[in-house]
Design a protein around this motif. Structure first.
Motif, PDB file in Angstrom:
ATOM      1  N   GLY A   1       0.509  -1.378   0.220  1.00 26.55           N
ATOM      2  CA  GLY A   1      -0.667  -0.072   0.031  1.00 26.55           C
ATOM      3  C   GLY A   1       0.672   1.384  -0.543  1.00 26.55           C
ATOM      4  O   GLY A   1       1.919   1.571  -0.136  1.00 26.55           O
ATOM      5  N   ASP A   2       0.374   1.972   0.321  1.00 30.85           N
ATOM      6  CA  ASP A   2       0.793   3.460  -0.251  1.00 30.85           C
ATOM      7  C   ASP A   2       1.066   4.021   1.217  1.00 30.85           C
ATOM      8  O   ASP A   2       1.174   5.784   1.321  1.00 30.85           O
ATOM      9  CB  ASP A   2       0.335   4.315  -0.982  1.00 30.85           C
ATOM     10  CG  ASP A   2      -1.723   5.057  -0.934  1.00 30.85           C
ATOM     11  OD1 ASP A   2      -1.403   4.195   0.549  1.00 30.85           O
ATOM     12  OD2 ASP A   2      -1.980   5.805  -0.958  1.00 30.85           O
ATOM     13  N   GLY A   3       0.488   3.450   2.367  1.00 27.50           N
ATOM     14  CA  GLY A   3       0.308   3.708   3.609  1.00 27.50           C
ATOM     15  C   GLY A   3       2.319   4.030   4.499  1.00 27.50           C
ATOM     16  O   GLY A   3       2.872   2.664   3.598  1.00 27.50           O
ATOM     17  N   PRO A   4       2.442   4.618   5.350  1.00 30.21           N
ATOM     18  CA  PRO A   4       3.893   3.897   6.277  1.00 30.21           C
ATOM     19  C   PRO A   4       4.443   2.539   6.148  1.00 30.21           C
ATOM     20  O   PRO A   4       5.457   2.656   6.621  1.00 30.21           O
ATOM     21  CB  PRO A   4       3.953   5.162   7.545  1.00 30.21           C
ATOM     22  CG  PRO A   4       2.330   5.002   8.155  1.00 30.21           C
ATOM     23  CD  PRO A   4       1.697   4.989   6.689  1.00 30.21           C
ATOM     24  N   ALA A   5       3.736   2.073   5.815  1.00 31.99           N
ATOM     25  CA  ALA A   5       4.101   0.111   6.426  1.00 31.99           C
ATOM     26  C   ALA A   5       5.143  -0.082   5.095  1.00 31.99           C
ATOM     27  O   ALA A   5       5.879  -0.844   4.882  1.00 31.99           O
ATOM     28  CB  ALA A   5       2.737  -0.332   6.647  1.00 31.99           C
ATOM     29  N   GLY A   6       4.544   0.368   3.869  1.00 35.18           N
ATOM     30  CA  GLY A   6       4.821   0.007   2.914  1.00 35.18           C
ATOM     31  C   GLY A   6       4.202  -1.604   2.239  1.00 35.18           C
ATOM     32  O   GLY A   6       3.470  -1.708   1.240  1.00 35.18           O
ATOM     33  N   GLN A   7       4.817  -2.559   2.841  1.00 39.57           N
ATOM     34  CA  GLN A   7       4.122  -3.790   2.299  1.00 39.57           C
ATOM     35  C   GLN A   7       4.322  -4.949   3.755  1.00 39.57           C
ATOM     36  O   GLN A   7       5.732  -4.357   5.201  1.00 39.57           O
ATOM     37  CB  GLN A   7       5.248  -4.401   1.312  1.00 39.57           C
ATOM     38  CG  GLN A   7       5.219  -5.985   1.126  1.00 39.57           C
ATOM     39  CD  GLN A   7       6.377  -6.338  -0.182  1.00 39.57           C
ATOM     40  OE1 GLN A   7       7.668  -5.748   0.707  1.00 39.57           O
ATOM     41  NE2 GLN A   7       5.949  -7.292  -0.603  1.00 39.57           N
ATOM     42  N   ILE A   8       4.260  -5.609   4.024  1.00 35.59           N
ATOM     43  CA  ILE A   8       3.960  -6.857   4.721  1.00 35.59           C
ATOM     44  C   ILE A   8       3.567  -7.509   4.353  1.00 35.59           C
ATOM     45  O   ILE A   8       2.432  -7.882   3.016  1.00 35.59           O
ATOM     46  CB  ILE A   8       2.299  -6.886   5.774  1.00 35.59           C
ATOM     47  CG1 ILE A   8       3.023  -5.365   5.879  1.00 35.59           C
ATOM     48  CG2 ILE A   8       2.697  -7.773   6.823  1.00 35.59           C
ATOM     49  CD1 ILE A   8       1.098  -4.996   7.589  1.00 35.59           C
ATOM     50  N   LEU A   9       4.365  -9.325   4.040  1.00 38.41           N
ATOM     51  CA  LEU A   9       4.460 -10.334   3.174  1.00 38.41           C
ATOM     52  C   LEU A   9       4.591 -11.059   3.790  1.00 38.41           C
ATOM     53  O   LEU A   9       5.480 -11.669   4.806  1.00 38.41           O
ATOM     54  CB  LEU A   9       5.751 -10.052   2.223  1.00 38.41           C
ATOM     55  CG  LEU A   9       5.442 -11.541   0.804  1.00 38.41           C
ATOM     56  CD1 LEU A   9       6.037 -10.847  -0.379  1.00 38.41           C
ATOM     57  CD2 LEU A   9       6.767 -11.915   1.447  1.00 38.41           C
TER      58      LEU A   9
ATOM     59  N   ILE B   1       8.255  -7.185   7.138  1.00 41.59           N
ATOM     60  CA  ILE B   1       7.571  -5.657   7.073  1.00 41.59           C
ATOM     61  C   ILE B   1       7.974  -4.349   6.718  1.00 41.59           C
ATOM     62  O   ILE B   1       9.747  -4.888   6.674  1.00 41.59           O
ATOM     63  CB  ILE B   1       6.764  -5.636   8.380  1.00 41.59           C
ATOM     64  CG1 ILE B   1       6.004  -3.845   8.317  1.00 41.59           C
ATOM     65  CG2 ILE B   1       8.070  -5.078   9.478  1.00 41.59           C
ATOM     66  CD1 ILE B   1       4.683  -3.648   9.523  1.00 41.59           C
ATOM     67  N   ALA B   2       8.246  -4.246   5.371  1.00 48.11           N
ATOM     68  CA  ALA B   2       8.888  -3.208   4.545  1.00 48.11           C
ATOM     69  C   ALA B   2       9.117  -1.810   5.753  1.00 48.11           C
ATOM     70  O   ALA B   2      10.849  -1.433   5.898  1.00 48.11           O
ATOM     71  CB  ALA B   2       8.433  -2.734   3.678  1.00 48.11           C
ATOM     72  N   ASN B   3       8.510  -1.161   6.939  1.00 47.82           N
ATOM     73  CA  ASN B   3       9.114  -0.693   7.901  1.00 47.82           C
ATOM     74  C   ASN B   3       8.762  -1.481   9.334  1.00 47.82           C
ATOM     75  O   ASN B   3       7.181  -0.879   9.290  1.00 47.82           O
ATOM     76  CB  ASN B   3       8.303   1.041   7.243  1.00 47.82           C
ATOM     77  CG  ASN B   3       8.263   2.034   8.876  1.00 47.82           C
ATOM     78  OD1 ASN B   3       9.247   2.065   8.858  1.00 47.82           O
ATOM     79  ND2 ASN B   3       7.872   3.069   8.319  1.00 47.82           N
TER      80      ASN B   3
END
Length: 304
Positions: A69-77, A90-92
């Motif tokens: 997504g475009d939120g501050p977490a970016g990516q969770i996989l 988690i990207a962030n």
């Protein structure tokens, strides 16, 4: 440690998967050093992926659940295997936002607007890939929508992660209910009423832990299931078919990381040898570091 169950109701109208994943989520939080919000996000995704993993037919089948997504977490996989092994990133991991309007950790806000992609590798020539727009980024609703849109499967997903004041994971787990063909009359209405009155998964898990102290993992899971379906008509109550294990395990290896290094190509590899004389690669899931010296890089270059 068997921390998940697969059950079916007496009328064979629906199947239910329940998992208690407190330990798994704690491991993910410890490895990635997440904020409470990061813990909630990675915990829900890892739990959902783990439950979807035990739906696969073979132990070696695997799936990847990718929230971007475009939120501050970016990516969770998260990637899960049919044998119950799960790894996640988690990207962030330091993502932080105010609580949402319900006073809860704002996982949806941390992801923002984006997509959910599910990749299933079940031994066919090409993996199955399904992508949908995020519903709200809160993970459970997004997975419910994925099952309906991409797999034409009427499902209900509930996920929860409770983070304590000391930042430890107090409770985590999830449930997936999936309708079966030729469901009995009345079962959908009964399920809808039950789900409408359902307490949060973390509340149910915490309550079950308090009641089942000293019991086996299966006893805890039975207590969780009894709590969830306590008001369900007798003929629609589920019974356990089998117990399963869902746990954190990263399958990275030196060979696999070397294979990733090989994909950068000869020119880039030659440049690394000439400029640095070594390389260090890190697994994104478990954060383990792998060192390659000049001789190892040169051997790899020759093999290419």
């Amino acid at each position: 440690m068997e921390n998940a169950i697969i059950a079916i109701d007496k009328s064979k109208s629906y199947r239910v998967y329940i998992a208690e994943t407190t330990e798994l989520v704690q491991q993910a939080a410890d490895i990635h050093e997440t904020t409470p919000l990061g813990t909630a996000g990675i915990g829900r995704v890892a739990t959902g992926a783990g439950i979807m993993g035990i739906m696969l037919k073979n132990d070696t089948d695997k799936l990847t659940v990718d929230f971007k997504g475009d939120g501050p977490a970016g990516q969770i996989l998260a990637t899960a295997y049919g044998d119950g092994h799960v790894k996640a990133l988690i990207a962030n991991p330091q993502v932080d936002l105010p609580l949402n309007e319900d006073g809860k950790l704002d996982v949806g806000g941390s992801l923002g607007i984006g997509e959910l992609t599910v990749i299933k590798d079940i031994g066919l020539k090409e993996p199955y890939v399904g992508t949908i727009a995020l519903v709200d980024g809160e993970i459970a609703d997004d997975l419910t929508a994925y099952f309906y849109i991409s797999e034409q499967q009427n499902s209900s997903v509930a996920l929860g992660v409770k983070v304590e004041r000391d930042l430890s994971v107090g409770a985590a787990g999830g449930m997936v209910i999936q309708m079966l063909p030729d469901a009995a009359d009345g079962v959908v209405d009964a399920l809808e009423k039950m789900l409408g009155d359902l307490d949060p998964m973390t509340t149910i898990i915490s309550r079950a832990k308090a009641k089942s102290a000293g019991l086996s993992e299966k006893g805890l899971l039975q207590e969780i299931m009894n709590d969830i379906f306590k008001d369900m008509p007798e003929e629609f109550r589920p019974e356990i078919l089998e117990t399963r294990e869902i746990k954190w395990e990263c399958d990275c290896s030196r060979e696999r990381i070397e294979g990733a290094l090989a994909t950068i190509g000869r020119d880039e590899l030659q440049k690394i040898i000439e400029e640095d004389g070594q390389a260090e690669l890190q697994c994104h899931f478990c954060l383990k570091k792998y060192q390659f010296n000049e001789k190892e890089l040169t051997n790899l270059l020759e093999r290419l």
